[in-house]
Structure formats: C-alpha cells, structure tokens
Design a protein around this motif. Structure first.
Motif, short mmCIF file in Angstrom:
data_model
loop_
_atom_site.label_atom_id
_atom_site.label_comp_id
_atom_site.label_asym_id
_atom_site.label_seq_id
_atom_site.Cartn_x
_atom_site.Cartn_y
_atom_site.Cartn_z
N LEU A 11 33.75 57.41 1.74
CA LEU A 11 32.59 57.06 0.89
C LEU A 11 32.83 55.73 0.19
O LEU A 11 33.96 55.33 -0.05
N ARG A 12 31.73 55.08 -0.16
CA ARG A 12 31.81 53.92 -1.05
C ARG A 12 31.93 54.43 -2.48
O ARG A 12 31.70 55.61 -2.76
N ALA A 13 32.21 53.51 -3.38
CA ALA A 13 32.33 53.88 -4.79
C ALA A 13 31.04 54.51 -5.31
O ALA A 13 31.07 55.34 -6.22
N ASP A 14 29.90 54.15 -4.71
CA ASP A 14 28.63 54.69 -5.19
C ASP A 14 28.27 56.02 -4.54
O ASP A 14 27.17 56.53 -4.74
N GLY A 15 29.18 56.58 -3.74
CA GLY A 15 28.99 57.91 -3.20
C GLY A 15 28.29 57.96 -1.85
O GLY A 15 28.16 59.03 -1.26
N HIS A 16 27.84 56.84 -1.35
CA HIS A 16 27.23 56.82 -0.03
C HIS A 16 28.31 56.69 1.03
O HIS A 16 29.43 56.22 0.75
N GLY A 24 32.75 61.50 -7.40
CA GLY A 24 31.92 61.74 -8.58
C GLY A 24 30.52 61.21 -8.38
O GLY A 24 29.52 61.89 -8.66
N ALA A 25 30.44 59.99 -7.85
CA ALA A 25 29.13 59.35 -7.68
C ALA A 25 28.26 60.12 -6.70
O ALA A 25 27.04 60.18 -6.85
N ALA A 26 28.91 60.75 -5.69
CA ALA A 26 28.16 61.47 -4.67
C ALA A 26 27.58 62.77 -5.21
O ALA A 26 26.69 63.36 -4.60
N ALA A 27 28.09 63.21 -6.35
CA ALA A 27 27.63 64.48 -6.91
C ALA A 27 26.56 64.28 -7.96
O ALA A 27 26.09 65.24 -8.57
N ARG A 28 26.17 63.04 -8.20
CA ARG A 28 25.18 62.76 -9.24
C ARG A 28 23.85 63.45 -8.93
O ARG A 28 23.51 63.65 -7.77
N PRO A 29 23.10 63.75 -9.97
CA PRO A 29 21.76 64.30 -9.74
C PRO A 29 20.95 63.33 -8.87
O PRO A 29 21.03 62.12 -9.08
N GLU A 80 33.16 63.73 -13.21
CA GLU A 80 31.71 63.64 -13.06
C GLU A 80 31.05 63.21 -14.36
O GLU A 80 30.07 63.80 -14.82
N ASP A 81 31.62 62.18 -14.98
CA ASP A 81 31.03 61.60 -16.18
C ASP A 81 29.97 60.60 -15.72
O ASP A 81 30.27 59.46 -15.39
N TRP A 82 28.71 61.07 -15.67
CA TRP A 82 27.66 60.23 -15.04
C TRP A 82 27.53 58.88 -15.74
O TRP A 82 27.29 57.86 -15.09
N ASP A 83 27.65 58.86 -17.05
CA ASP A 83 27.48 57.59 -17.77
C ASP A 83 28.57 56.60 -17.39
O ASP A 83 28.31 55.41 -17.19
#
Lengths: 970, 99, 176
Positions: free
Chosen positions: A682-687, A863-868, B31-34
């Motif tokens: 994954l990239r840092a942004d979760g993609h 973490g980024a991949a799990a974002r809403p 998973e700290d979104w901010d």
C-alpha cells in the motif's frame, strides 16, 4: 553599395544566393542583410498588420523588420533575422507576409484602412455575431496578419543539446567582455566567453576606433589569440546566452550549422546549459529609434547599424545619407561615412546646443517631422528654427540614445533602475546572484570605460571564486563622454512607429492610455507592443516613455514590463534536441526480442519495454485468431512467455523479513525458505501501490517481484521506507531485474516440458535453485494464467538461447509462445489483477483483498486504509462481468442499474479490463461496481457512448476459470 | 536549479525526483485519523524557507531533505534522510498541522 | 539437455570510431554488488584487502579487480570473484544486468557533454559517478584514455545509439 577598402568580408570569396527567386552575389562573411544592401535591395519584408514595405533597421539579433524564410531541401525556417543569417553558396531566402510579391502586396490595402485598424480593433470590430469569430473572423485575421509560414512537415534535421561548466561565464565579447575574460583567464579560472556574433569584438568591429594607437581590430585579434591559446578558456561564437536560471545555470543557443548548406550529422543549432560559478554580463547596449511621422520607410535605420554595415561589411545602403540624433555618438557614423567617401547630406541634432563643427551641414535643435518614398526613402522633412525644409536623402540614420541590454539581469525577477542622466534603464545591483555587469550593459559607454569595468568586475568575480587576480595593464582607448537629450517622439501629424515588428504607433499607445489601459503591462497587451519576435527590444523604452507622457507619470513610475527568457528567439527544436525516438524514452529490449521479431510478433510498448503482442501463424489473418489460439494452447498444452520485464528486487539482511512485513500488508517473516508468497503493498494513503510474488531464497534473503509498470516506483518507495523509517536496520536491497531473464512456462504440460531440461520437484508456490547444464538457474512454481505454471530464470546472457530452446521444446509438444494479448485474456479468465485494476484509486478492500491486511502487525498505509470512506458498501468493488448477448464489451465503459437513466448521478461503476475468452466462449470483463460483492448474479447495464455499446451484463465473482484452483495446484 | 547531494556533489535538478514536505518523515501510528490526515494532507505553504524531500533517482538513490527558499529559489543545503536529515540543523524545522 | 549460448548485451555490435573517439563494448567479467551489512564494516575492510570499500564517487583498484562506488552503501566488485565476503555484505550477481561500453579518445569528454549533465572537468582516473545518460541511469567510470559506462542491459542499444549520434555530430562539427 560596396565601399572599397572597408569591411572584413572576404572579397576574394564570392557567394551566390537567392532572395525571392532572384540570384545575388555577396561575399563570405556577409549576412543576408549586408549582402542584400550591397546589391541595392531596400525592401526586405512587409509589416505585420499594415503590410508596409520595410527595410533593414538594425545590424543585430534585435532586427524587427528583416524577417525572412530560409528554404532548404526538407526545411523551411520562418522568421529568420536577415541581420543574423550568414549567406552561403546556394542559399535560398524568401520574404514573408506578402502576396503575391514583395513589391506588390494586395493586403497593403490595410495601410489605407489604418484608421480602422488601431490598437484593439479586433476586440471592438469582430465582436458580433458571436458565431462568426471562429469560422470567419479568426481565419481571416490569421491570414492577413502573421509572419512566416512553416513547411508543414516534421522537422527531422539534427539539433544538439549540451552541458558546459565553468568558473566564469562572460556574456558578450566586446571590450568589456574581452577585458573580463582576459583578467579571469590569466588568473587561471575556467572561462567561457560567449558571443552571439560570428566574430568576437562587439562594437570594436563595428566602429572605427583605435586601441593603443592601433586599429581596435588588431587589439581584438591579439586578445583572442591569447585567450584561444589558453587551455582554461572556451570561446563560443554564434552563441547567444538566452536565459538565466537558478543556481548559476544559463541557457545559450549556438548556431552551429545555419551558416552552411545542410550536411549529414551537422546539427543546425545546439542548446547549451551552462553552469557557471560566476558570470559577467557584458552584453553591451542597443541603439534605439525616435518616433516621428513615417519613420518606418526602407532606408531608415539606426545610426549605429549604418556604421556596422560600413565598417564591418563594407556596405552603405545610402549614397546620400542623413543623420537624426539626440546624442554625440551618432556623429561617428557621419564621420566614418564621409571618410569612406559617402556623402552625408546633413546631421539633424535635436539638441539646441549641439556642436555644429562637422564636414557636413549640422542643424542643431532640429527634428525630422516627415519622410517620403514608398519603396525606399527619397527625402525627409526637417523642422529647424520654426521652418520646415526638405532634404533629399536615400538613407537616414537615427539615434535616440542607447539602451543597456539589461535583460539577463531581470530573468530572476529583478527590475532595472532608471538613470535620468543616461536616459536609460540600468541593471539593479545584485539582481542575479553571482552575476556582475560590465561595460555598456552597465551604462558605461566609452571604450576605455568598458575595458576598465570589464577588468574590474572580473577581479570581483575572481574574489568570490577564491582566485587571486593578476595585475593587468589596460590599453589606451577612446574615453568620450555621452551627452544626450531625451527625445522619444516628434509630435505631429502622421503615424510614428514604435514597434516596427507589430506595427504599433505612438497613437496606439496614447489610445491605450485614453481607454485606461494605462499600466505598462495592460498597454503592452492591448496594443501588442513588445510582443513580436524582437520582444520589444526596439520599442519598449520608447513606448513606455510615450505612455508616461500620455498618463502624466514619469518613466520610472511607469516602469518596464517583465523581462523573461529567452533573450532572443530559440527554436523549439533546439530546446527539445535529442528528444525524439530513443532520446524521448529509452527502448528496453528483452533478451528474447530478436526471437520474437523473427516469429513475426508485433512488438508493443509496455512502459519503456517492447513486448510481443502475439505470435501469428500461417493462415491467421487477425490478432484475435492468434490470441484465441494462444489462450487455448496454454489451457490445453503448454505456452512460453518472456516475463523478464517484471521488477526483481534482491533483499538481504537480518532485518529483511521485518522490512518486508512493514512494506507488505501480509506477513513475510513467516514464509518458509524455498517458498513464494503473493504480497500486496500500500501507499502511505492506504491505496494499493503494487502487488507481486516474493520468494524466500534464504533465511535473510528474499527476492521480490513487482509489476512491470511499477518497478521503478516500488524501488523508490522501498528506498524511502528504508531510509526514513528504518534507520539502522540491517536490510540491503538492489534491483536484479536486468540480471535475470525469466520465462513463464504454463499449461498442463508445463512440468513435462521443464523436466526435459531440469529437475522439477516443487510444490505449488515453491522455489529453488536448479542446474541447467552448466548454468545456475532459478525455478519458481507460480502462475499468472491459472494453469500449472512455472517461471524459470537464467542469467540474462543465456536468455535468448533459453527462450529459443523452450519454444522448440514447447512446439514439439503442441505448444508454443504466447504474447501479451493472450497473457491478458488468461489472467482475466482467472480474475488476476493488473494496474488496470490497481490504478491508484483502489484499496485492498475494493479488490477483495482486505483479508490480506494482517491484523497482527503494522504496515505502510494500514491506518490510512482503515479510514471511514475507504471501506464499506459505498465503495466500488471488483467484480466480473459477462454480457448476456455475445457482443464485445469495452474497458472504460460505465455501469448503470437497468431501467435508470444513463446520467452521471446514476453511475454505478466502470469497466477496467475486457477480453474475449475462447475458454468460456464469450467476452469477460473486470469492473468496479458500487457494493459489487453483494450483487453477484444481478444484471447491470454497460454503456460506452464512444464505442456505441449498450448491453446488459451479469455480475459475478471476478474468477471465471477454475475458481477452486485445482489446475493451479495440480 | 542545482542540489548538492551530500554523497554525489552538486548535481542538476533533472537527476532528482521531488516528493513533498519533510512532514512525510513523521509517520503516524495506529488509527488516529487526524494524525493520518495531517501526515498526508495538511501542509504549510510558506513564502520563504521550506524543507522538502527529494530523491536522487539518477544518482546514489539517497532520499534528501533539501532546505530552500520559495521566494528567492536559493538552495541552502541538503542532508541525508538516512542520517535523520539533521545536518541542516533542527532549528529550521517548521511543523505545521501535524501533531 | 540444453546447450545455452551466452550473448553479451551488445552482441554483434562492432566498435565505432568517429572524430577520433572510439565507442566499444567492454566485457566487464564478473560483477557483484557489495552492500556492507550493519556492523560488518571492519571485518569487510579486512576481507576486501588489498581493495578498500570506496568513498563516494571513487574507485578502488588492484590489478584487474575494481571496487566501484555505485550508490549509498553500495559498490560493484568488477573483474574479481567475491570470495570471503559472505555474511559481511549483501552480495548480488550483477554480471548480466549491465552493459559495459568504453568511450575513448581525446574528444570523449565532449561527446559525454551532450548526454550527461555532470561537470567532468575534474574527474580523474580513479573517480566514478552515478548520473544519467539522457534518460538512462549510468555508472560512469573515468579510465586512462576516456570513460567506461555501465547501463542497464535492456537499454544497451539505446545508449549505444545516443552515444553514436553524439559522436557523429561532434565529428561533423569538427569538419565544418
């Protein structure tokens, strides 16, 4: 006419050339302008808007009038300045912007319509009806206005680019530049001396002055001889420094082969990037015109140009010359002409207190108020002591003073400073880091002053470079003052030109001010003043002075427009030199390339690689036939495909496993030695960044494969992760893509084929070293086709031989080679993704691989991949598609629910890959569909407006073929 | 534009690949979104000194922190990310929204 | 059993001479990338003798063996077998990954100035550089009569073409 005993053209070397179909003779060393003048040709072009007859105005690269086309065998170069273009035997030049001929130009009628064609006329006139603009007005205007024409063919001539480095770059080889170069060179600095002229010397070649009691030319020769003999000096003639960039980088255009007939491999031009520790700008100054009624007639030129043509080329356009000036300098033109035997009818000096002692009549406090002569000047009207008089003259030299060439000092946002005593803009100190300005460019106009200032700035530059200057004695030279009375415009009836190239008069500038385009930047764009090929070199200062007058502001308050590179025109071909074909992108060939080409395979580009599309056989007339056969062959017997283009990265170290766990979503530390695992990155942004298989070759030794497309990207990503987040880790990696040739052997008979070569004893997803005769090879049991599959890798030197060998063996078993088309169909049948699916906007969830994101560990992007918003029913999810009718579907098509309108808001997803499956007997697609995994079995409407496809498709799991993977493992 | 690579020496801009702010060096955990949002998206856009990440793609493959001025274009120096990017001194470090 | 014929990256390509500069394929022999493992620098230094692990932009040479700096923490051992280095450094075989060409003659620097954006003025024998040749990554090594260039095997034909074009243009300039 030629003047005997003057000039440095080679009278023993006649050169024949043609202008507008007429043959003329000049001499070696002539420019087209000087040669035409020597032949009495006065009209060399027609003006841009009014189609007025125009003659040569200057003797340099700033020429606004004498723009011609040079016609060659396969080349037609427009807007060539006749004042720069050297003549060569057989050269063919053509005037521009006239029809049918230079002498009789139909559009000269524009001149009579001039009252309607003032600044901004097309904004006002061609407004309505609106639809007329594109179809009628614009084509009409384009035909009427405009400069030269192009050949309409690709420019396939040779151009060159090059890099150069030096301690000191000296720009301009007049007295200041020569002194600077000499001073620096003697101190041992690496010096590049660049000058746009054919010969170095600047105005020393054009004026008749003396240095140390000898003709200035002799001093120039001596200095150049000394510089030329020094190994630390590079002399670059015919080279214009065109731009200044960050970090001491300068661009320069060298005219390499434009002065001779085209010959093989000789570049026309070279675009240089010069990196200099320090620079000296000694570009000199340029004489400016005065605006007076009908000041654009052929035969009217700058006074200094007359001097240049006389002294350097031995040519005088006029037999009876007049001079109109507001300063002392122009007097020298009159004196030189008279000394050469050319009659000077009068000097009209605008200064009331001007000295009158010359060998010709001098009218002090006088002005030229009008001129006559349609195709060449015949007389001028002079206002003197309240009365007008006519003077018969065929050539008028004008001098409105001199503008230091400050352009390059302004390329990094610097603005020049107004100097009232010189009535000129001077460079702002420190405008370009590391650039020193000397000589006339700095407002120092005498020869002695130039020499002193050149040497002085060189000493400064040497100081910055940490070099000790050697004391240098400067020769004796002219040290006259510069007395000027500012005169921009002689007011009165008639049109007075400012910008000759774009036909802008003082009236246009005043109109702009009147209509409130009063800022200099607005005036420029409203009138187009300064927007022609000379970029306002001949008109900017005059125009803003007229604007200042019209608006009641001073010149410094009015300010200049922005100076931008290039200083003089640069052909796009030179800037893009070397940028065609291999120079645009390297061609990467696999070791199997020739073998594939021999089999008639069309090679297609995959990034920089060339890969076989398919391998046609006798009787096959379309690519589809070949592709279907190859797919069936892999499913039925065995196929061989070169997969060397996939990125291979060798990873070693005690922390290699830990590192892979960080960059992959899934676990690699648990992978046993001798096994291969599919990994997702994954990239840092979760993609999703990339996918591929990684083999564990040893406890601390892995071999990662990447997709072909992302090999470089992944390497950069791994380097970033390692350097930014893994400081001190014991992990080392390097690309081994190029070292190994790797071939996929796939199909039910894959094992049987390989067993004829090596020992094959691998479980599914196993790997290990094998011995192929004397060659140490690697064998992997992996498959991208869904069949029993292996990949065998050998050092690349054996690649071609092994490919040929494998093909021969496959063919005896009823198999053969397969190409990219079949490879694509095979993977679509099996639901395997490529970058068509992981295209940068999809997540592991989207492609149905969220379970591959290990919950037991951290990884990049987790973490980024799990974002809403990154997971859930609202996402477009990977599905398979089959059209209900047997029709072709297309990648790029969009999906809609049946019964809904085909509009953007109803969009349900899009198709990423399609192929015809001979195995399943129909088209298959892979698509991203809103909440797709919950919709298997549903129908969607596939619409492609471009290809006119509108068909219902059934949604399914993306794996169509052998979903249980029996064949893969069997 | 020229960048002096700490390993290779002064080089032309064309040898380098530009990434973005040095903020990327501070990786949020969990998973700290901010924090993730700040790491990925929140950037200052100063007129003046910035510290950016560049990759010496056509050179030694080092990642660099390059300090430069967005107004004058002056490049003050470059340090190896692998060395902690510290040789330019920490005083220039300007943190934006990232916590 | 297969009898595999080995081919060099520029197989069949003869040397080209133009304007006094010669372009030829070079057989590099065995090439191994050497990237020292953490904490092994001293042991490695002893094992490398008489070669030394080179400083950036440098080549360590002894006889036919050369250790050429090729990047951050990495050098290529050219023309020697990497005996006794196991466990001290990550070793990978690079013998087949690179095409070697030599560009020799007094004008070699001028040819490279067309393709390489690097200041070659002070590059002495014993120096090397990682840089670009057009759009291609290159290992540039200064040798006695000129330069050796290592480019990716797959791009060898393009590199050759680019160098040959630059040579011919230079020669045409000399003749002009």
């Amino acid at each position: 006419m030629r003047i005997d005993g003057k000039g440095s053209v080679d009278r023993a070397a006649p050169v024949r050339f043609r202008f507008d179909g007429v043959e003329y003779q000049g001499f070696k060393g002539d420019t087209l302008a000087s040669a035409l003048m020597a032949n009495g040709v006065r009209v060399v072009g027609r003006s841009f808007k009014y189609h007025r007859p125009r003659g040569v105005l200057t003797a340099g690269s700033e020429e606004p009038n004498a723009l011609v086309e040079i016609i060659e065998d396969r080349q037609q170069t427009p807007n060539v300045r006749a004042t720069v273009q050297e003549i060569y035997e057989g050269m063919e030049a053509k005037s521009q912007n006239r029809w049918p001929s230079l002498k009789f130009d139909v559009l000269a009628v524009n001149d009579l319509a001039a009252p309607f064609l003032s600044a901004g006329f097309y904004y006002k006139t061609f407004m309505w009806p609106r639809a007329f603009w594109e179809r009628i007005y614009e084509p009409l205007i384009r035909r009427a206005a405009g400069l030269g024409s192009l050949s309409g063919r690709h420019d396939e001539a040779d151009y060159e680019k090059a890099f150069a480095f030096c301690d000191l770059l000296v720009i301009g080889a007049g007295p200041a530049g020569l002194a600077a170069a000499l001073q620096a060179a003697r101190a041992g600095a690496d010096v590049i001396l660049a000058d746009e002229g054919v010969a170095m010397g600047g105005r020393l070649l054009a004026d008749s002055g003396q240095i140390d009691g000898k003709p200035a030319g002799e001093w120039v020769r001596d200095v150049l001889a000394e510089l030329g003999a020094m190994p630390n000096v590079r002399l670059m003639t015919r080279t214009s420094v065109t731009g200044v960039y960050d970090g001491g980088t300068y661009s320069a255009l060298e005219r390499v082969g434009l002065h001779v007939a085209a010959r093989p491999d000789l570049p026309r031009e070279c675009f240089w990037r010069i990196v200099a520790g320090q620079a000296v700008l000694a570009a000199g100054a340029q004489e400016r015109m005065i605006a007076f009624a009908d000041n654009d007639r052929p035969g009217i030129m700058t006074a200094s140009a007359i001097r240049t043509y006389l002294n350097h080329y031995g040519v005088s356009l006029g037999k009876r010359v007049t001079i109109f000036a507001n300063n002392d300098d122009a007097r020298q033109t009159a004196r030189d002409l008279m000394a050469a035997g050319v009659e000077v009818a009068a000097i009209i000096d605008a200064r009331p207190d001007a000295p009158v002692a010359e060998d010709c009549p001098v009218y002090a406090g006088a002005e030229v108020v009008g001129t006559k002569g349609r195709h060449g000047l015949t007389s001028i009207t002079v206002r003197h002591r309240g009365g007008d008089m006519q003077i018969e003259t065929d050539c008028l030299g004008v001098s409105g003073g001199w503008n230091p060439l400050v352009h390059l000092t302004c390329h990094m946002n610097g603005r020049p400073v107004w100097d009232a005593s010189l009535a000129a803009f001077l460079p702002r100190a420190g405008a370009v880091p590391g650039m020193h300005v000397a000589g006339a460019a700095a407002g120092v106009f005498s020869t002695a002053g130039c020499l002193t200032s050149g040497a002085a700035v060189a000493v400064q530059a040497l100081g910055v470079l940490g070099r000790k200057a050697v004391p240098m004695e400067l020769p004796l030279a002219e040290n006259a003052g510069y007395d000027i009375l500012p005169l921009w415009e002689v007011k009165g009836k008639g049109r007075a030109w400012l910008d000759f190239a774009n036909d802008v008069t003082t009236k246009d500038v005043r109109l702009a001010a009147q209509e409130n385009f009063a800022s200099v930047e607005h005036m420029k764009r409203y009138t187009t003043q300064g927007m022609a090929p000379d970029q306002g070199k001949n008109s900017n200062v005059g125009a803003l002075a007229v604007l200042a007058d019209a608006t009641g502001r001073g010149i410094p308050e009015t300010g200049t427009t922005t100076f931008r590179p290039p200083f003089s025109p640069v052909s796009i071909a030179a800037m893009g030199a070397g940028g065609r074909a291999e120079g645009f992108a390297p061609q990467r060939f696999m070791t199997s390339h020739s073998a594939s080409v021999e089999r008639g395979a069309p090679m297609i580009e995959a990034g920089m690689w060339y890969r076989p599309s398919y391998f046609p056989r006798m009787g096959e007339s379309t690519w589809r036939e070949a592709c279907d056969r190859e797919v069936t062959m892999v499913r039925g017997t065995v196929g061989v495909c070169d997969v060397s283009t996939l990125g291979k990265i060798d990873i070693q170290g005690r922390d290699a496993a830990r590192f892979l766990d960080l960059v992959y979503t899934n676990m690699f530390s648990t992978l046993p030695v001798g096994r291969v695992r599919y990994g997702l990155m994954l990239r840092a942004d979760g993609h999703v960044l990339d996918d591929g298989t990684t083999a564990r070759l040893g406890e601390n030794h892995y071999l990662m494969t990447t997709t072909t497309a992302a090999a470089g990207l992944v390497m950069r990503h791994l380097e970033f992760v390692a350097q930014a987040y893994c400081a001190g880790w014991d992990v080392r990696f390097i690309s081994v893509t190029e070292n190994w040739a790797q071939f996929a052997v796939a199909g039910p008979m894959a094992k049987a084929l390989l067993e004829t070569l090596v020992e094959v004893d691998l479980p599914f997803m196993g790997c290990g070293p094998v011995q192929l005769d004397q060659v140490a090879a690697r064998l992997f049991r992996i498959s991208f086709s869904g069949e029993q599959g292996y990949e065998i890798a050998v050092p690349a030197r054996y690649g071609e031989a092994l490919f040929r060998d494998l093909l021969a063996r496959a063919e005896t078993m009823g198999g053969g080679a397969y190409g990219m088309e079949a490879l694509n169909v095979l993977r679509i049948e099996k639901g395997f993704i490529t970058h068509a699916e992981i295209h940068g906007r999809t997540t592991a969830f989207d492609i149905g691989m969220e379970k591959m994101v290990s919950a037991k560990k951290d990884c990049i992007g987790k973490g980024a991949a799990a974002r809403p918003g990154m997971v859930g029913a609202e996402r477009d999810q990977l599905v398979g598609l089959r059209p209900v009718n047997d029709v072709a579907i297309s990648a790029g098509a969009h999906l809609f629910n049946p019964g809904t309108e085909v509009t953007r808001v109803n969009d349900q997803g899009y198709v990423t890959s399609v192929g015809y499956s001979p195995t399943l007997g129909g088209y298959l697609g892979m698509a991203f569909l809103r909440d797709g995994r919950a919709r298997h079995g549903e129908m969607v409407r596939l619409v492609d407006h471009l290809r006119k496809i509108d068909v219902l498709c059934e949604v399914s799991d993306p794996v169509f073929h052998d979903p249980e993977g029996v064949k893969l493992r069997g | 534009m020229r960048i002096t690579c700490p390993l290779c020496g002064p080089r032309d801009r064309r040898e380098f690949y530009y990434y973005g702010s040095e903020d990327y060096l501070t990786r949020p955990e969990g998973e700290d979104w901010d924090a993730i949002d700040a790491h990925l998206h929140l950037r200052n856009n100063p007129a003046g000194r910035v510290r950016d990440l560049w990759y010496h793609d056509m050179g030694c493959t080092s990642w660099l922190v390059v300090t430069r001025d967005t107004v004058t274009h002056e490049v003050f120096g470059a340090a190896l990310v692998a060395d902690g990017g510290v040789s330019i001194s920490a005083k220039m470090k300007s943190k934006g929204g990232a916590a | 059993m297969a009898d595999l014929i080995a081919k060099t990256p520029l197989w069949g390509q003869g040397a080209v001479v133009s304007g006094g500069v010669t372009l030829a394929e070079v057989d590099l022999g065995q090439v191994t990338s050497v990237a020292p493992f953490v904490g092994q620098e001293k042991t490695l230094a002893a094992a490398l003798k008489p070669l030394v692990f080179p400083a950036p932009n440098m080549v360590s040479a002894k006889g036919a063996a050369r250790l050429v700096w090729t990047g951050r923490g990495q050098a290529f051992l050219i023309g020697a077998v990497p005996d006794g280095l196991d466990g001290l450094a990550a070793l990978t075989d690079q013998s087949d990954g690179w095409a070697g060409v030599s560009l020799t003659g007094a004008g070699a620097v001028d040819v490279l100035a067309r393709l390489i954006p690097l200041d070659l003025r002070d590059m002495a024998v014993g120096a090397c550089a990682r840089t670009s040749l057009g759009h291609m990554a290159v290992v540039l090594i200064r040798v006695k009569d000129g330069f050796e260039l290592l480019v990716f095997r797959s791009m060898a034909r393009t590199a050759w073409h680019e160098l040959e074009v630059a040579m011919k243009m230079r020669a045409a300039r000399l003749a002009c």
